[in-house]
Design an enzyme around this catalytic site. Structure first.
Site, PDB file in Angstrom:
ATOM      1  CB  SER A 290      -0.924   0.169   1.237  1.00  0.00           C
ATOM      2  OG  SER A 290       0.056   0.166   2.429  1.00  0.00           O
ATOM      3  CG  ASP A 291       1.493   5.945  -1.286  1.00  0.00           C
ATOM      4  OD1 ASP A 291       2.295   5.974  -0.715  1.00  0.00           O
ATOM      5  OD2 ASP A 291       1.168   6.901  -2.396  1.00  0.00           O
ATOM      6  CB  CYS A 292       3.362   5.648   3.569  1.00  0.00           C
ATOM      7  SG  CYS A 292       4.802   4.786   2.911  1.00  0.00           S
ATOM      8  CB  SER A 294      -3.060   3.079   1.359  1.00  0.00           C
ATOM      9  OG  SER A 294      -2.584   3.888   0.087  1.00  0.00           O
TER      10      SER A 294
END
Ligand code: NAG
Ligand code: NAG
Ligand code: NAG
Ligand code: NAG
Length: 773
Positions: A290-292, A294
């Protein structure tokens, strides 16, 4: 080799010093399976003779659920009873080893790393072997830093989102607006990073941010709350393309899902995107991260689920394997206990992350005993690596305008140069964002100063350029010099992550400074622009004083040297714009949130990128001049291509209806169009030329009006001709996507454009009955 005359005793001393020197650099301990640890070194997952899937299964069988959930996050916990240390998954290497992620730190034996130009600049070289070469250097330095205990092996680079809107603050990180260029960049850079050693990974790369994430913060809409409404058609022929190429051609070991929603579903919770597309159709051999934060974001900010356990379960069940952020470590166990998730779901995620760690050799014992184990401090910032950073800047700089031609300036004639502007003596701004600590810099002033006398005046205090009290001194400098070079443009205060631009003009009073200096200058004026996004410099069109314009992007640590070498003609510019330079009016009525690629004249919607926008431009995609002249001619190309079909008459009948064949109904594997093009250098200087091949499909389909179908970089000596053989994969590049997202090959006349040369080729369905299987 000459025999040595050094006495034996001295040799011994030198060897001793060498050994001592080696030991002074802190070597990394084993991450797991330490040969010194008798209790764990013989466990099944440590046995290098076993196949990786068996080792992963063995390890999973030993872990408790509590231990497992703590491995689902970037800051993965240690499992001391199995001899496994903690691991920080988050490192970055967008254009050099970076310290943006917590996994990498500079200092001690590793004060810096080679800082290549920002990606938008390197993309402008259109040189895929350069992209791969940079990846190789970056991964050498990354491995060296890992061996030294200061970096990870999992790098969340490159960023392969399409540079869809010219205001996007992160557009600089991308290879531009064309899906084929971005996808080719992705596959090349990833190959360079990950190495070419079968299943083993040198480092693990990551293509991000999947998908339709290309807005940071515009007019009150930020990426954490943005719901990108994207048509099936745009997904298939624009947004998916770079990610698909990255996974299928680059064999990337990771894909990152983004913060935004796509059509109402957070990308990190969408099984259609993750499980079905990335893992199912494209067969990702790696992990999805995941993006940080997310997952936290879609629970807390988007309120997509009503409990945190549901968010954790949704993400893992959608196909997410690793969370950047603590969320999954905190909530997954409870999600399993409450029946929202099974332990088997958690295992599936861990199989993907553990497999990548095994392919990296992290369970093979001591790093120093492994492939790449010999890389150390002496392999970072080497002269060869720094030369490549210079080379990349040189290849990426774009000559936008050369009236006269005024460029190159002769060092003999122009003995004193006025070097003016807020970017004239910059260092850190040259490396853009997602950078590290450079080995060293050559600023523009230093680059120019290597060849001539300089008079330096910043003109404005910084790129914001709100005041004019330094204008007078800058004007005087230009009056007193043989030529003037202005270094203007942007920096991270104007375009950055979380910061989209509000307009396309030069900031503050920069334009006024340029015009005033140019009008007063005794000699010719050259404008050098630093920026990621395009700048509307149409004010220079009617200004005869501004004879030459270069775009340097963010040219990296050696930027000043590369710019000076081009200004004085020691190298010949060959870069081309990887993005359209739009006029300011383009955005006046265009929300960044409007995702449609295609124009809609009835709604006054202009469309996006050269593929769909037909309005006025400042400089078009692919624009770039040189100090020589290249002429193209087609040596040979087919005028008719038969497209063979699969299967029975009935389905053939159905698939050719509407005069376009479904790609899935065509026999694609070896169906390519071979075009031989001669590139002749008719000027008096050697140079590198980028051959851009565009196609125009037959009218009446849902196609872009123009699409890049191949590009190739070639070096040609003055007066010489080089023949290039271009193979255009028919199903991939001559197909277009219909409204329901189905890729079809339009039958009829396709027109190929190579510079001024046009060639028409007719695609026909192979006659029924004569198809041989
Ligand atoms: C230019 O920048 C360099 C490197 O930061 C610095 O050492 C030098 O003093 C600067 N020169 C001028 C004239 O400002
Ligand atoms: C970028 O420009 C801003 C203002 O225009 C300035 O304050 C800042 O120092 C610059 N950034 C760098 C890294 O020089
Ligand atoms: C096949 O094509 C013929 C003639 O164009 C048409 O009449 C028939 O309906 C088509 N059959 C199918 C299955 O599409
Ligand atoms: C592409 O880049 C590589 C690596 O720098 C270089 O050796 C090669 O000459 C470049 N190709 C052309 C045609 O300029």
């Amino acid at each position: 080799m000459a025999s040595t005359t050094i006495p034996i005793s001295l040799t011994v001393l030198l060897l001793l010093l060498l050994l001592l020197g080696r030991q002074s650099s802190a070597a990394r301990e084993s991450f797991a399976c330490d040969p010194k640890d008798a209790a764990t070194r013989n466990l099944g997952f440590c046995r290098v003779s076993l196949a990786i899937p068996d080792r992963v299964r063995d390890l999973l069988g030993r872990l408790t659920l509590q231990e497992k959930v703590k491995l689902l996050v970037n800051n993965a916990a240690a499992v001391p009873r199995l001899g496994i240390k903690g691991y920080e998954w988050w490192s970055e290497a967008l254009h050099g080893v970076s310290n943006v992620g917590p996994g990498t730190k500079f200092g001690g034996d590793f004060p810096g790393a080679t800082s290549f130009p920002q990606v938008i600049t390197t993309a402008a070289s259109f040189n895929a072997s350069l992209w791969e070469a940079i990846g190789r250097v970056v991964s050498d330095e990354a491995r060296a830093m890992y061996n030294g205990g200061v970096a990870g092996l999992t790098y969340w680079s490159p960023n392969v989102n399409i540079f869809r809107d010219p205001r996007w603050g992160r557009g600089q990180e991308t290879p531009g607006e064309d899906p084929v260029v971005v996808g080719t960049y992705a596959a090349s850079y990833v190959r360079g990073l990950q190495g070419n050693d079968g299943n083993r990974l040198k480092v693990a790369a990551c293509c991000k941010h999947f998908t339709a994430y290309d807005l940071d913060n515009w007019n009150g809409v930020d990426r954490f709350h943005f719901n990108a409404k994207v048509s099936k058609q745009d997904i298939e022929d624009t947004f998916d393309v770079p990610f698909r190429m990255c996974v299928k051609e680059g064999k990337v070991a990771s894909v990152m899902c983004s913060y935004n929603q796509v059509n109402g579903v957070p990308t990190c919770a969408d099984p259609n995107l993750l499980k079905k597309t990335v893992r199912g159709e494209w067969r990702l051999d790696g992990y999805i991260v995941s993006d940080c934060d997310s997952v936290g974001v879609f629970y807390d900010s988007q309120h997509y689920t009503s409990t945190p356990e549901e968010a954790a379960a949704d993400a893992i069940k959608a196909g997410l394997d690793l969370d950047c952020g603590p969320f999954l470590a905190v909530h997954s166990e409870e999600a399993v206990k409450s029946g929202l998730l099974t332990e088997a779901d958690v295992n599936s995620a861990l199989v993907n992350t553990l497999t990548v760690q095994m392919r990296l050799g992290m369970f093979d014992g001591e790093p120093s005993a492994q492939p790449y184990g010999n890389l150390g401090p002496r392999d970072v910032c080497t002269p060869a690596h720094q030369d490549l950073a210079y080379e990349a800047a040189k290849q990426g700089i774009v000559l936008l305008k050369n009236h006269g031609p005024i460029l190159p300036l002769s060092v003999r004639r122009f003995r004193t140069i006025a070097v003016i502007g807020p970017n004239s003596n910059v260092t850190v701004p040259m490396i853009g964002n997602y950078a590290g600590v450079a080995c060293g810099y050559t600023s523009p002033l230093q680059g120019i100063g290597k060849y001539t006398r300089t008079i330096h005046q910043p003109g404005c205090a910084d790129v914001a350029c709100v005041r004019d009290q330094m204008f007078g001194a800058a004007i005087d400098a230009a009056r007193g010099a043989d030529a003037t070079v202005l270094f203007m443009g942007l920096n991270q205060s104007i375009e950055a992550e979380t910061r989209d631009r509000t307009d396309l003009l030069l900031p503050g009073r920069q334009q006024e400074l340029v015009s005033k200096v140019a009008a007063a200058a005794r000699g010719p004026t050259i404008l050098v622009l630093m920026s990621g996004g395009p700048i509307d410099v149409s004010f220079t069109n009617n200004d005869p004083h501004i004879a030459g314009i270069l775009w340097a992007g963010y040219p990296g640590q050696a930027g000043g040297a590369a710019i000076a070498d081009i200004v004085f003609g020691f190298s010949n510019p060959g870069g081309k714009l990887p993005i359209t330079w739009y006029p300011q009016e383009y955005i006046s009525n265009l929300p960044m949130t409007a995702m449609d690629m295609r124009s809609s004249p009835s709604k006054s919607y202009p469309g996006r990128t050269y593929r769909f926008y037909k309005g006025p431009v400042v400089y078009p995609f692919g624009h770039g001049l040189t100090y020589t002249k290249f002429v193209h001619s087609i040596a040979s190309a087919p005028t008719l291509v038969q497209v063979p079909l699969h299967g029975h008459r009935k389905s053939q009948n159905a698939s050719v209806s509407g005069k376009a064949i479904r790609v899935t109904h065509a026999k694609c594997s070896r169906l390519s169009l071979g075009v031989h093009v001669d590139v002749k250098n008719v000027g008096s200087r050697e140079g590198s030329h980028t051959l851009l091949v565009f196609s125009n499909p037959p009218a009446g389909h849902w196609a872009p009006h123009k699409q890049l179908v191949a590009f190739e970089k070639v070096h040609v000596a003055a007066g010489a001709t080089q023949r290039l053989r271009i193979n255009i994969h028919v199903c991939k590049y001559l197909s277009v996507v219909d409204k329901s997202g189905i890729r079809r090959i339009p039958l009829g006349q396709h027109s190929l454009h190579i510079g001024d040369v046009r060639h028409s080729v007719s695609l026909q369905a192979a006659t029924l009955g004569v198809i041989k299987s």
